[in-house]
Structures are given as structure tokens and as C-alpha cells.
Design a protein around this motif. Structure first.
Motif, PDB file in Angstrom:
ATOM      1  N   THR A  29      26.352  -3.249 -53.628  1.00 28.57           N
ATOM      2  CA  THR A  29      25.037  -2.651 -53.839  1.00 28.57           C
ATOM      3  C   THR A  29      24.592  -2.110 -52.494  1.00 28.57           C
ATOM      4  OG1 THR A  29      24.594  -4.447 -55.386  1.00 28.57           O
ATOM      5  CG2 THR A  29      22.735  -3.091 -54.762  1.00 28.57           C
ATOM      6  N   SER A  30      23.855  -1.031 -52.491  1.00 27.28           N
ATOM      7  CA  SER A  30      23.426  -0.499 -51.199  1.00 27.28           C
ATOM      8  C   SER A  30      22.419  -1.455 -50.567  1.00 27.28           C
ATOM      9  CB  SER A  30      22.825   0.893 -51.359  1.00 27.28           C
ATOM     10  OG  SER A  30      21.559   0.812 -51.933  1.00 27.28           O
ATOM     11  N   PRO A  31      22.435  -1.560 -49.241  1.00 26.16           N
ATOM     12  CA  PRO A  31      21.520  -2.480 -48.568  1.00 26.16           C
ATOM     13  C   PRO A  31      20.050  -2.150 -48.840  1.00 26.16           C
ATOM     14  CG  PRO A  31      23.172  -1.696 -47.035  1.00 26.16           C
ATOM     15  CD  PRO A  31      23.357  -0.941 -48.292  1.00 26.16           C
ATOM     16  N   ARG A  32      19.747  -0.884 -49.008  1.00 23.07           N
ATOM     17  CA  ARG A  32      18.362  -0.483 -49.255  1.00 23.07           C
ATOM     18  C   ARG A  32      17.849  -1.053 -50.580  1.00 23.07           C
ATOM     19  NH1 ARG A  32      16.570   5.847 -49.032  1.00 23.07           N
ATOM     20  NH2 ARG A  32      14.354   5.536 -49.333  1.00 23.07           N
ATOM     21  N   LYS A  33      18.681  -1.018 -51.602  1.00 20.26           N
ATOM     22  CA  LYS A  33      18.283  -1.564 -52.908  1.00 20.26           C
ATOM     23  C   LYS A  33      18.180  -3.086 -52.859  1.00 20.26           C
ATOM     24  CE  LYS A  33      20.348   2.167 -55.561  1.00 20.26           C
ATOM     25  NZ  LYS A  33      21.447   2.548 -56.448  1.00 20.26           N
ATOM     26  N   PHE A  90      11.880 -24.008 -49.150  1.00 21.16           N
ATOM     27  CA  PHE A  90      11.403 -22.625 -49.134  1.00 21.16           C
ATOM     28  C   PHE A  90      12.452 -21.746 -48.461  1.00 21.16           C
ATOM     29  CE2 PHE A  90      10.286 -24.261 -45.060  1.00 21.16           C
ATOM     30  CZ  PHE A  90      10.264 -23.190 -44.191  1.00 21.16           C
ATOM     31  N   ILE A  91      12.340 -20.452 -48.686  1.00 26.16           N
ATOM     32  CA  ILE A  91      13.291 -19.512 -48.096  1.00 26.16           C
ATOM     33  C   ILE A  91      12.837 -19.231 -46.675  1.00 26.16           C
ATOM     34  CG2 ILE A  91      14.297 -17.212 -48.238  1.00 26.16           C
ATOM     35  CD1 ILE A  91      13.991 -17.371 -51.233  1.00 26.16           C
ATOM     36  N   LYS A  92      13.564 -19.792 -45.725  1.00 27.71           N
ATOM     37  CA  LYS A  92      13.196 -19.678 -44.322  1.00 27.71           C
ATOM     38  C   LYS A  92      13.554 -18.299 -43.781  1.00 27.71           C
ATOM     39  CE  LYS A  92      13.255 -22.817 -40.465  1.00 27.71           C
ATOM     40  NZ  LYS A  92      13.681 -24.140 -40.053  1.00 27.71           N
ATOM     41  N   GLU A  93      14.706 -17.804 -44.203  1.00 28.65           N
ATOM     42  CA  GLU A  93      15.166 -16.504 -43.706  1.00 28.65           C
ATOM     43  C   GLU A  93      16.060 -15.879 -44.761  1.00 28.65           C
ATOM     44  OE1 GLU A  93      17.962 -14.839 -40.045  1.00 28.65           O
ATOM     45  OE2 GLU A  93      17.341 -16.933 -40.077  1.00 28.65           O
ATOM     46  N   ILE A  94      15.904 -14.581 -44.953  1.00 27.17           N
ATOM     47  CA  ILE A  94      16.818 -13.836 -45.826  1.00 27.17           C
ATOM     48  C   ILE A  94      17.120 -12.528 -45.115  1.00 27.17           C
ATOM     49  CG2 ILE A  94      14.916 -12.937 -47.218  1.00 27.17           C
ATOM     50  CD1 ILE A  94      16.887 -12.983 -49.599  1.00 27.17           C
ATOM     51  N   ARG A  95      18.406 -12.274 -44.918  1.00 28.06           N
ATOM     52  CA  ARG A  95      18.828 -11.133 -44.119  1.00 28.06           C
ATOM     53  C   ARG A  95      19.820 -10.295 -44.909  1.00 28.06           C
ATOM     54  NH1 ARG A  95      20.182 -14.038 -39.995  1.00 28.06           N
ATOM     55  NH2 ARG A  95      22.406 -13.963 -40.354  1.00 28.06           N
ATOM     56  N   VAL A  96      19.579  -8.983 -44.952  1.00 21.68           N
ATOM     57  CA  VAL A  96      20.474  -8.059 -45.644  1.00 21.68           C
ATOM     58  C   VAL A  96      21.027  -7.090 -44.604  1.00 21.68           C
ATOM     59  CG1 VAL A  96      20.694  -6.348 -47.460  1.00 21.68           C
ATOM     60  CG2 VAL A  96      19.113  -8.239 -47.755  1.00 21.68           C
ATOM     61  N   ASP A  97      22.324  -7.157 -44.373  1.00 20.76           N
ATOM     62  CA  ASP A  97      22.987  -6.283 -43.408  1.00 20.76           C
ATOM     63  C   ASP A  97      23.932  -5.347 -44.137  1.00 20.76           C
ATOM     64  OD1 ASP A  97      21.787  -7.722 -41.301  1.00 20.76           O
ATOM     65  OD2 ASP A  97      23.371  -9.229 -41.426  1.00 20.76           O
ATOM     66  N   GLY A  98      24.184  -4.198 -43.562  1.00 22.95           N
ATOM     67  CA  GLY A  98      25.106  -3.242 -44.152  1.00 22.95           C
ATOM     68  C   GLY A  98      26.539  -3.732 -44.061  1.00 22.95           C
ATOM     69  N   ILE A 116      31.069  11.208 -50.538  1.00 18.62           N
ATOM     70  CA  ILE A 116      30.227  10.200 -51.188  1.00 18.62           C
ATOM     71  C   ILE A 116      30.467   8.881 -50.470  1.00 18.62           C
ATOM     72  CG2 ILE A 116      29.750   8.963 -53.340  1.00 18.62           C
ATOM     73  CD1 ILE A 116      29.043  11.883 -53.512  1.00 18.62           C
ATOM     74  N   ARG A 117      29.402   8.236 -50.019  1.00 19.56           N
ATOM     75  CA  ARG A 117      29.513   6.941 -49.332  1.00 19.56           C
ATOM     76  C   ARG A 117      29.042   5.843 -50.284  1.00 19.56           C
ATOM     77  NH1 ARG A 117      27.197  10.322 -45.483  1.00 19.56           N
ATOM     78  NH2 ARG A 117      25.149   9.428 -45.895  1.00 19.56           N
ATOM     79  N   LYS A 118      29.974   5.025 -50.739  1.00 20.74           N
ATOM     80  CA  LYS A 118      29.622   3.898 -51.609  1.00 20.74           C
ATOM     81  C   LYS A 118      29.392   2.692 -50.710  1.00 20.74           C
ATOM     82  CE  LYS A 118      31.940   5.557 -55.655  1.00 20.74           C
ATOM     83  NZ  LYS A 118      32.489   5.143 -56.926  1.00 20.74           N
ATOM     84  N   ARG A 119      28.123   2.317 -50.575  1.00 24.73           N
ATOM     85  CA  ARG A 119      27.748   1.302 -49.604  1.00 24.73           C
ATOM     86  C   ARG A 119      27.841  -0.107 -50.184  1.00 24.73           C
ATOM     87  NH1 ARG A 119      24.841   4.057 -45.466  1.00 24.73           N
ATOM     88  NH2 ARG A 119      24.389   6.191 -46.076  1.00 24.73           N
ATOM     89  N   SER A 120      28.032  -1.066 -49.298  1.00 27.70           N
ATOM     90  CA  SER A 120      27.994  -2.477 -49.687  1.00 27.70           C
ATOM     91  C   SER A 120      27.144  -3.211 -48.652  1.00 27.70           C
ATOM     92  CB  SER A 120      29.401  -3.069 -49.763  1.00 27.70           C
ATOM     93  OG  SER A 120      29.974  -3.115 -48.485  1.00 27.70           O
ATOM     94  N   ASN A 121      26.863  -4.479 -48.909  1.00 26.71           N
ATOM     95  CA  ASN A 121      26.014  -5.218 -47.982  1.00 26.71           C
ATOM     96  C   ASN A 121      26.444  -6.668 -47.868  1.00 26.71           C
ATOM     97  OD1 ASN A 121      24.583  -6.912 -49.936  1.00 26.71           O
ATOM     98  ND2 ASN A 121      23.685  -5.016 -50.642  1.00 26.71           N
ATOM     99  N   HIS A 122      25.912  -7.318 -46.844  1.00 28.27           N
ATOM    100  CA  HIS A 122      26.091  -8.753 -46.626  1.00 28.27           C
ATOM    101  C   HIS A 122      24.699  -9.390 -46.663  1.00 28.27           C
ATOM    102  CE1 HIS A 122      30.020  -7.548 -45.339  1.00 28.27           C
ATOM    103  NE2 HIS A 122      29.641  -7.142 -44.138  1.00 28.27           N
ATOM    104  N   VAL A 123      24.543 -10.450 -47.458  1.00 28.99           N
ATOM    105  CA  VAL A 123      23.254 -11.127 -47.574  1.00 28.99           C
ATOM    106  C   VAL A 123      23.417 -12.559 -47.078  1.00 28.99           C
ATOM    107  CG1 VAL A 123      21.362 -11.725 -49.110  1.00 28.99           C
ATOM    108  CG2 VAL A 123      22.803  -9.771 -49.645  1.00 28.99           C
ATOM    109  N   THR A 124      22.465 -13.020 -46.276  1.00 31.87           N
ATOM    110  CA  THR A 124      22.436 -14.399 -45.808  1.00 31.87           C
ATOM    111  C   THR A 124      21.079 -14.998 -46.153  1.00 31.87           C
ATOM    112  OG1 THR A 124      23.816 -13.756 -43.938  1.00 31.87           O
ATOM    113  CG2 THR A 124      22.750 -15.898 -43.807  1.00 31.87           C
TER     114      THR A 124
END
Length: 135
Positions: A29-33, A90-98, A116-124
Motif C-alpha cells: 500500500t502506498s505510504p500516503r494511504k 496505548f499506542i505510544k508510537e506508530i511510524r509509516v516509512d516508505g 508507474i511506481r507501485k509503492r510499498s511501506n514499512h509500519v512500526t
């Protein structure tokens, strides 16, 4: 000198027990979404965040919900004697990186090609316990 180092190490261990994290790498999924959904639950209590993600219509919310459940399970594994309700997670930190991009070509007029750039992301997600009320 040695006893002071031991005290510091014990303090760090206790601080690490209060938090747990989970990572999701190369989510297609794109990081922006993904950031749109992550901003909804940042800083929220875990129960409220799960409700928000469950009833959100975005596709990314399903992936974040499973990731949050994984972070909760990781916290439970670290703190087997404590209960989730008493800890007030509680959610202390949520980070979405490309993440990595898949590059594809799409035909364009007059023999050209558009990339066409099909983007992906890393979530922590970092989940923390709020035990200030008990102390």
C-alpha cells in the motif's frame, strides 16, 4: 562501580518491559494511504484504536488492525503476570516509512512509455503501558 551498572541495567529492563512493538514490512500500500489510517489511531488507547480500525472503510485499516493485535500479543508475552485491562495499553508510537518500489511501464501515446511506481511501506507500532494510575 559494578553495582551502579547493574542498577542501570535493571532500570532499563523494567522500562523495556512496559513497551512492545510489532513491524510490518513491504506492505503493498502506498505510504500516503497508510498514514491516513495511522493518524487516526496515533496516541489512542488500544481498545479505542481497535474499534476505529475495525469500522474504518479503508483497506489499510485491516492490515493495521492485525499489526496492532500482534503488538498486543508481544506485550502479553513480555508481561505474562499482568492483565491488559489493568495496564491501560496505548499506542505510544506508530511510524509509516516508505518501502521498496516496483517500477512498471505503461504505454503512452506516440510510442512513448510512462513509468508507474507501485509503492510499498514499512509500519512500526509501539505499544506502551500506562501504569501511572497504580503507582
Amino acid at each position: 562501580m559494578g553495582s551502579r551498572k547493574k542498577q542501570m541495567a535493571d532500570a532499563i529492563k523494567e522500562a523495556k518491559k512496559e513497551i512492545a512493538f510489532a513491524k510490518l514490512n513491504n506492505c503493498p500500500t502506498s505510504p500516503r494511504k497508510m498514514r491516513l489510517v495511522a493518524d487516526l489511531v496515533r496516541g489512542e488507547r488500544v481498545e479505542k484504536a481497535l474499534n476505529i480500525l475495525k469500522f474504518s472503510s479503508k483497506e489499510a485499516s485491516g492490515r493495521l488492525e492485525t499489526l496492532l493485535l500482534s503488538a498486543i500479543a508481544n506485550w502479553q508475552a513480555k508481561n505474562e503476570d499482568a492483565s491488559i485491562e489493568d495496564a491501560e495499553l496505548f499506542i505510544k508510537e506508530i511510524r509509516v516509512d516508505g518501502g521498496s518500489m516496483l517500477k512498471r511501464l505503461r504505454p503512452a501515446p506516440q510510442g512513448r512509455a510512462h513509468r508507474i511506481r507501485k509503492r510499498s511501506n514499512h509500519v512500526t507500532i509501539v505499544v506502551g503501558a500506562n501504569n501511572n494510575t497504580q503507582a
